[in-house]
Design an enzyme around this catalytic site. Structure first.
Site, PDB file in Angstrom:
ATOM      1  CD  GLU A 179      69.978 100.684  53.035  1.00 31.23           C
ATOM      2  OE1 GLU A 179      69.197  99.779  52.700  1.00 31.23           O
ATOM      3  OE2 GLU A 179      71.133 100.481  53.426  1.00 31.23           O
ATOM      4  CB  CYS A 223      63.806  92.924  61.218  1.00 33.43           C
ATOM      5  SG  CYS A 223      63.993  94.399  60.187  1.00 33.43           S
ATOM      6  CB  SER A 253      53.961  98.132  56.803  1.00 28.48           C
ATOM      7  OG  SER A 253      54.275  96.956  57.519  1.00 28.48           O
ATOM      8  CB  CYS A 300      61.368  92.337  52.509  1.00 27.38           C
ATOM      9  SG  CYS A 300      60.331  92.710  53.915  1.00 27.38           S
TER      10      CYS A 300
END
Length: 375
Positions: free
Chosen positions: A98, A127, A206, A349
């Protein structure tokens, strides 16, 4: 000729300038052909050699025989009420990843959140992507292909005054530094004027803290750096980010200092801190975080936790998020609360789960736990 002797065509989409020049030299062509073709691919969004009118017909025919421009296939595209756009892309071997485009500043700033892996191996406890397990690394073509798809969706020629994608953050599915050999070439294409021409400040990587690769990155590229910290002490971070057991906070922040020292301009580190109710959102956590970053030029992004099934965590109240931000302000820190974007299309997120075709044991256990609870 047997099938075993057929040479696969070279996918030009993920080639850096140096790699593209080598490709054309191998064909007996001049190096400048690389810049011509790169501009067709990345500026014009062209995937058809026949349309590259500044190349000779003979060269176009040869390219059709030896090369291709193959990007990810769009499986799904959705637009959130807030304008956030999400693509589910099919890459090689039928895997899905994605990518998310987040508009801001009246549409003048468009930040693309790019995935680097199919799934993720780090298994961070907060997550949802990590709960899907890890399948494989993306190739450089599959990574830059996300930028290509997003840019092409605007249907306009790209130049220095008209960039559909103005910023890229390597914050999608996966840990970028665990796919170093493919992420770095893709970022070079983002920075190259014959690619997407973004400045180093507008490309952000990141990481959860793969220290050896972070040191290596500092020797090759000085893009902007964000660290997924989420806790200011090792005991808590070990729980939230298991990678911390290998590279603890002190080791990670020392690597960040080395990285910033290698940058050719004044650069600040971005600290990503997911706020989880009653886990890391209290005043003593803010004070601990401020003390930890005292000698490190940094800004803090506060990310309210996005709930997902069976996480065991809760999102803090808006008031608690604001209190945490104020505590950091009072301690002299710039702390921004990241606005939740695209959560109505599962693009927020931490929600980048996608329809990843993953067969790892961890994924199977996760699915089984959901089924058991549903019975």
């Amino acid at each position: 000729m047997t099938l075993d002797t057929v040479t696969p065509r070279t996918n030009l989409l993920g080639l850096t300038r140096e790699e593209m020049e080598s490709f054309f030299v191998s064909l007996g062509e001049k190096k400048f052909r690389a810049a011509q073709v790169m501009k067709w691919i990345h500026h014009e969004g062209c995937a058809d050699f026949a349309s590259m009118t500044n190349l000779s017909k003979a060269l176009r025919t040869r390219l059709e025989e030896l090369a291709e421009i193959r990007g990810p296939r769009v499986v799904y595209e959705g637009t959130s009420q807030d304008g956030t756009r999400k693509w589910v892309l099919e890459v090689e071997d039928g895997s899905y990843v994605e990518t998310v485009l987040i508009p801001a500043e009246g549409g003048k700033r468009r930040t693309l959140c790019v995935s680097s892996q199919v799934g993720c191996s780090l298994d961070c406890s907060f997550c949802s992507t990590g709960k899907q397990g890890f399948q494989r690394n993306l190739t450089s073509a599959e990574i830059i292909g996300q930028v290509w798809v997003a840019s092409n969706s605007f249907g306009a020629r790209r130049d220095t005054t008209n960039r559909p994608v103005t910023n890229v953050v390597m914050m999608g599915m996966g840990e970028p530094l665990l796919n170093y050999d493919n992420v770095v070439p893709a970022m070079k294409l983002m920075l190259d004027d014959n690619g997407y021409g973004l400045s180093k400040r507008r490309v952000t990587l990141s990481t959860s803290g793969v220290v050896p690769k972070l040191d290596q990155l500092g020797d090759e590229l000085d893009v902007s750096l964000a660290v997924s910290l989420h806790a200011a002490n090792d005991e808590l971070r070990n729980e939230l980010v298991p990678l911390n057991r290998k590279y603890n906070i002190a080791t990670l922040l020392d690597a960040c200092r080395r990285y910033l020292a290698k940058c050719d301009d004044t650069r600040m580190l971005t600290i990503e801190y997911t706020l989880i109710k009653d886990v890391n959102d209290q005043q003593h956590h803010a004070e601990e975080l401020a003390a930890l970053l005292a000698d490190l030029p940094s800004k803090i992004n506060l990310i309210p936790f996005n709930p997902f099934p069976h996480s065991g965590y809760e999102k803090p109240s808006r008031n608690q998020v604001m209190r945490f931000q104020q505590w950091l302000y009072d301690l002299g820190y710039t702390a921004l609360v990241r606005t939740t974007r695209g959560d109505d299309i599962d693009a927020a997120c931490g929600q980048l789960v996608g329809r990843v075709k993953d067969r790892t044991k961890r994924h199977e256990r996760y699915i089984q736990s959901i089924q058991l609870d549903a019975d």
